[in-house]
Design a protein around this motif. Sequence first.
Motif, PDB file in Angstrom:
ATOM      1  N   LYS A 199      61.101  93.373 114.639  1.00  0.00           N
ATOM      2  CA  LYS A 199      61.628  92.870 115.911  1.00  0.00           C
ATOM      3  C   LYS A 199      63.025  92.297 115.711  1.00  0.00           C
ATOM      4  O   LYS A 199      63.939  92.541 116.510  1.00  0.00           O
ATOM      5  CB  LYS A 199      60.692  91.787 116.463  1.00  0.00           C
ATOM      6  N   SER A 218      58.991  88.731 113.558  1.00  0.00           N
ATOM      7  CA  SER A 218      58.669  89.830 112.645  1.00  0.00           C
ATOM      8  C   SER A 218      59.952  90.535 112.204  1.00  0.00           C
ATOM      9  O   SER A 218      60.927  90.600 112.972  1.00  0.00           O
ATOM     10  CB  SER A 218      57.759  90.837 113.337  1.00  0.00           C
ATOM     11  N   SER A 269      58.062  86.670 118.217  1.00  0.00           N
ATOM     12  CA  SER A 269      58.346  88.110 118.199  1.00  0.00           C
ATOM     13  C   SER A 269      58.180  88.760 119.568  1.00  0.00           C
ATOM     14  O   SER A 269      58.983  89.599 119.983  1.00  0.00           O
ATOM     15  CB  SER A 269      57.433  88.822 117.192  1.00  0.00           C
ATOM     16  N   HIS A 270      57.125  88.376 120.290  1.00  0.00           N
ATOM     17  CA  HIS A 270      56.855  89.009 121.576  1.00  0.00           C
ATOM     18  C   HIS A 270      56.707  87.975 122.690  1.00  0.00           C
ATOM     19  O   HIS A 270      55.981  88.189 123.662  1.00  0.00           O
ATOM     20  CB  HIS A 270      55.585  89.858 121.477  1.00  0.00           C
ATOM     21  N   LYS A 271      57.410  86.860 122.529  1.00  0.00           N
ATOM     22  CA  LYS A 271      57.344  85.797 123.535  1.00  0.00           C
ATOM     23  C   LYS A 271      58.674  85.648 124.266  1.00  0.00           C
ATOM     24  O   LYS A 271      59.743  85.664 123.643  1.00  0.00           O
ATOM     25  CB  LYS A 271      56.979  84.457 122.889  1.00  0.00           C
TER      26      LYS A 271
END
Length: 269
Positions: A201, A198, A249-251
Amino acid sequence: MSKPLIFILSDSVGETAELVVKAALSQFDDGPFDVQRIPYVEDKGTINETVAQAKEYNAMIGFTLVVPEFRTHLLNKAKEYDLECIDIMGPMMDAMQRFFKTEPRLEPGLVHKLDEDYFKRVEAIEFAVKYDDGRDARGIGKADIVLIGVSRTSKTPLSQYLAHKRLKVANVPIVPEVEPPEELFKVDPKKCIGLKISPQKLNDIRKERLKSLGLGAEASYANMDRIQQEIEHFDQIVDQIGCHVIDVSHKAVEETANVIMSKLREYSS
């Protein structure tokens, strides 16, 4: 008088037994000796032939046979012929079986399978280093996996993590001002993985990166307009290739790697 002869029997290549025998022989100063290795023993016939030869040449026998039936047969035949016969690995396996209270796998050649596994991992790690960050486009065709993404999408750490899983990984940065290598559009799309992130991020990550380098956050590298431009360009490239895209993005790297390996298993099934 001819040189003393030691036969080594193994259901694998016999290197372990030979190393032990030679280490023991180094403690004796009785002159030269011969060691004859009989590898890949798979039947009692080979055992019988070797025992007969050992009797003929007044030799001794050392062996690493993991199959109990073969171990017992060899020891019985050696006793029948009154030959010195040493089980190099059996007593250790028996002791470990008692200690661990579990049965051994009894699979010949596991040491060498482990060695092969180690060297495959080293080869994959060296491959990831050599073909990191688009340094050499020739790696794209040789790779098991090709990772593409804009800067700071964890391409390099992900390449190294997957290399430890024995996968050869090349990664290619996607930059609007640089035309992607033509090899990228020739590779099987199933081998290619796009790493998406994103804008917000990526902005946060790049600001931290600039800070660590002692640079101001206002540099174009962390500018939102520039980031949006890069991501749009990335979207165009992955659409053109037709490859699978993972939102990182959030991994964590491990999570992304698991998704990739799962995808590879899906493709190969």
